[in-house]
Design a protein around this motif. Structure first.
Motif, PDB file in Angstrom:
ATOM      1  N   ALA B 124       0.842  -1.202   0.000  1.00 43.03           N
ATOM      2  CA  ALA B 124       0.000   0.000   0.000  1.00 43.03           C
ATOM      3  C   ALA B 124       0.873   1.247   0.000  1.00 43.03           C
ATOM      4  N   LYS B 126       1.257   4.967   1.809  1.00 41.27           N
ATOM      5  CA  LYS B 126       0.818   5.775   2.937  1.00 41.27           C
ATOM      6  C   LYS B 126       0.017   6.957   2.396  1.00 41.27           C
ATOM      7  N   ARG B 127      -1.160   7.172   2.975  1.00 37.94           N
ATOM      8  CA  ARG B 127      -2.051   8.209   2.470  1.00 37.94           C
ATOM      9  C   ARG B 127      -1.390   9.584   2.560  1.00 37.94           C
ATOM     10  N   VAL B 137      -1.944   5.141   7.555  1.00 43.41           N
ATOM     11  CA  VAL B 137      -3.036   4.502   6.828  1.00 43.41           C
ATOM     12  C   VAL B 137      -2.553   4.238   5.406  1.00 43.41           C
ATOM     13  N   GLY B 138      -2.803   3.031   4.926  1.00 39.94           N
ATOM     14  CA  GLY B 138      -2.331   2.660   3.601  1.00 39.94           C
ATOM     15  C   GLY B 138      -3.457   2.560   2.597  1.00 39.94           C
ATOM     16  N   ASP B 139      -3.276   3.178   1.437  1.00 38.82           N
ATOM     17  CA  ASP B 139      -4.249   3.060   0.353  1.00 38.82           C
ATOM     18  C   ASP B 139      -3.727   2.077  -0.685  1.00 38.82           C
ATOM     19  N   ILE B 140      -4.637   1.267  -1.214  1.00 45.16           N
ATOM     20  CA  ILE B 140      -4.209   0.276  -2.192  1.00 45.16           C
ATOM     21  C   ILE B 140      -4.830   0.572  -3.548  1.00 45.16           C
ATOM     22  N   SER B 144      -1.390  -3.196  -6.204  1.00 46.86           N
ATOM     23  CA  SER B 144      -0.993  -3.528  -4.835  1.00 46.86           C
ATOM     24  C   SER B 144      -0.832  -5.017  -4.601  1.00 46.86           C
ATOM     25  N   THR B 166      -1.385  -3.658   5.954  1.00 47.73           N
ATOM     26  CA  THR B 166      -0.601  -3.787   4.730  1.00 47.73           C
ATOM     27  C   THR B 166       0.809  -3.257   5.029  1.00 47.73           C
ATOM     28  N   THR B 176      -5.099  -0.584   6.880  1.00 53.08           N
ATOM     29  CA  THR B 176      -5.928  -0.473   5.670  1.00 53.08           C
ATOM     30  C   THR B 176      -7.291  -1.098   5.930  1.00 53.08           C
ATOM     31  N   ASN B 177      -8.326  -0.440   5.499  1.00 53.17           N
ATOM     32  CA  ASN B 177      -9.701  -0.900   5.685  1.00 53.17           C
ATOM     33  C   ASN B 177      -9.904  -2.336   5.177  1.00 53.17           C
ATOM     34  N   THR B 180     -11.924  -2.858   1.947  1.00 52.91           N
ATOM     35  CA  THR B 180     -11.118  -2.503   0.777  1.00 52.91           C
ATOM     36  C   THR B 180     -10.152  -3.637   0.422  1.00 52.91           C
TER      37      THR B 180
END
Lengths: 281, 281
Positions: B124, B126-127, B137-140, B144, B166, B176-177, B180
């Motif tokens: 992911a 990092k936001r 918080v990690g966005d994928i 990913s 993640t 990470t949610n 998601t």
């Protein structure tokens, strides 16, 4: 990876006689982020198949204290009650294990963090209550580990990173000594690989003189071991560690090396590292 | 398992078009040990390949409180500072994940508990800080997940159990949610398997009348979805969940089912379970 590689890598017999390192680190490495960084980089650099086993470190004690859980000791032995088991499951299985994995991935090693419950890799029996109730402590024996199960993971391209937790197969996690896990893994996997078991600790290895780090003994075979014991050069604290090492060797482990984590890089360069224990030639 | 099985199970192409369930459970299942027990037993009973993804539950909040770590909120959004990341690494990656694995092993399922760092399975970013710094918080995104990497684990006979963590590939774990993660896994693995994504939540599925559990809508395809939205039967809270589900379907996921964890056993018996979302036939 192309398909041909996948198939050949996953065939059981092809891996026989390949070498496998099982390396155990304890709190002295884990508690110091610089030491841990250097160790993990050296670990990644080692050629061939490898497994990492790690102990606890001070953070488990700190978190237990912060949560108001007192360390319970009976006759000088630590008791794993249900609250302590929760803490070690969080700290060993979560905090320490997953941060080690994230670091190894950073260095390009395809690590997977595990307890003995994962993949049913290490099954233990809750220690029977005789005079002391040790609580949720798991003892392992020769049937605890299915080497082909672990080998499937290794051959699929992953590096197992084990913490000091096992399970009983009935849904219960158990606390098991990391030295014992490392030794049992090495013995069990000796049926499939040429295994070398490495214990990293705070000294350079077995010393002729405990106060002189330069008095390192490079090699000890079974005959020399008997001599060193007779001469009282192997002192009392070292005796159980070395007895266990020679037991592992008699059960198929090719060699046991006792050395300092800082020096692991020497192994990669084929330089002498620690004290190498083996059968007499 | 004999050698022939091992080789054939590990060949990439043979698995194509086999079915794979990706099932996500949240706090409502995890916080209740009876619900969790029943769910895991039903999960084990499902035929075919499967992946479990789990969220957090109340225990993370409890442990954070006991450790004196305050939940930090900005504009109603939770912030994952370094202390909170430590707690979720312990609780999601250790306590919850490993206890689920131990239970699944008890039921004969060869589970392996994972974060996205393990096996480099979910990477992911990092936001980025715009108006709010969400912390760790990690966005994928679509790059990913390497589906063949996860597939190697599945084909080696293991059931991946992912928690909501993640990594960034640089040694940093990220929060990470779980919804998601489940969706991204389903989309990514659709290149190798017929994937069905199942979200377990507290309701029986999408209800015609939110207050009437008997008003369950069994099937919604893309055309019916537009109708239900036009009729305002799909209410606001459900809208993002269903929009995400239909996005996953448009990206190759065969079906998304939204249902109650207690009812998962019905799926095993080929009885209707939850609301099934799919492309129009």
């Amino acid at each position: 990876m192309d398909k041909t590689d996948t198939v050949s890598e996953n065939s059981v017999t092809l891996q026989e006689n390949k070498s496998l390192y099982i390396i155990k680190i304890g709190g002295n490495v884990i508690d110091n982020s610089e030491n841990l960084y250097r160790f993990l980089k050296d670990f990644e650099g080692l050629d061939g198949f490898k497994i990492l086993v790690h102990g606890g470190g001070k953070v488990a004690t700190q978190i237990a204290e912060e949560l108001g859980i007192e360390a319970k000791m009976v006759d000088g032995r630590r008791i794993t009650d249900i609250e302590t088991l929760r803490v070690v499951t969080m700290v060993y299985g979560g905090l320490i294990n997953k941060n080690i994995v994230a670091q190894l991935q950073r260095f390009g090693n395809n690590a997977i963090g595990l307890t003995g419950a994962d993949g049913n890799f290490i099954r233990a029996k809750k220690r029977l209550v005789k005079t002391i109730d040790y609580g949720f402590v798991g003892d392992i024996d020769k049937d605890s580990i299915n080497p082909e199960n672990i080998s499937r993971l290794i051959k699929a391209g992953f590096t197992p990173v084990f913490c000091a937790l096992t399970h009983d197969g009935e849904g219960q996690l158990l606390n098991t000594n990391a030295d014992t896990i490392a030794s049992a893994l090495a013995v069990s996997l000796s049926s499939l690989y040429k295994t070398t078991l490495i214990y990293c600790f705070e000294k350079k290895g077995v010393l002729q003189d405990i106060n002189d780090e330069e008095s390192l003994i490079r090699e000890i075979d079974t005959i020399r071991y008997e001599e060193l014991k007779a001469q009282h050069i192997i002192h009392s604290g070292m005796l159980p560690k070395l007895d266990n090492a020679f037991t592992a060797i008699s059960c198929g482990v090719k060699a046991v090396i006792i050395g300092k984590s800082d020096d692991l890089g020497q192994l990669k360069e084929n330089k002498p590292f620690g004290t190498r224990l083996s059968k007499n030639a």
